[in-house]
Design a protein around this motif. Structure first.
Motif: not given
Length: 90
Positions: A23-28, A52-54, A60-61, A67-68
């Motif tokens: 998974t990609l955590e928020k920071e990743e 934009i990332a937030k 997309f979650d 996480t993604i």
């Protein structure tokens, strides 16, 4: 999704999954997403990219677990390729 896009998404996802937990955590996620946005345009400030990332992680979650996962990341890549013109060619 083309096979080229699929390979691109998997490689990119794996390269940013720093703890290799699938998974990609928020920071990743924010790191990889901001880098993709920079490929599309260089006229955004760091604060704009953060905002934009937030928004993107919320959009997309799909399972809303914070996480993604790879399938969600593929949806993001497909969107950026189809709607924003992201190039997956190396």
């Amino acid at each position: 999704m083309s096979s080229e896009e699929e390979i691109f998404a998997k490689r990119l996802f794996n390269s940013y999954d720093e703890n290799n937990n699938g998974t990609l955590e928020k920071e990743e996620f924010c790191k990889v997403f901001k880098n993709m946005l920079r490929q599309l345009s260089d006229d955004q400030t760091e604060e704009e990219l953060d905002s934009i990332a937030k928004e993107a992680i919320i959009k997309f979650d799909l399972n809303k677990n914070g996480t993604i996962e790879l399938n969600e990341f593929k949806d993001l890549v497909r969107f950026l390729v189809d709607e924003k013109g992201l190039s997956v060619n190396n």
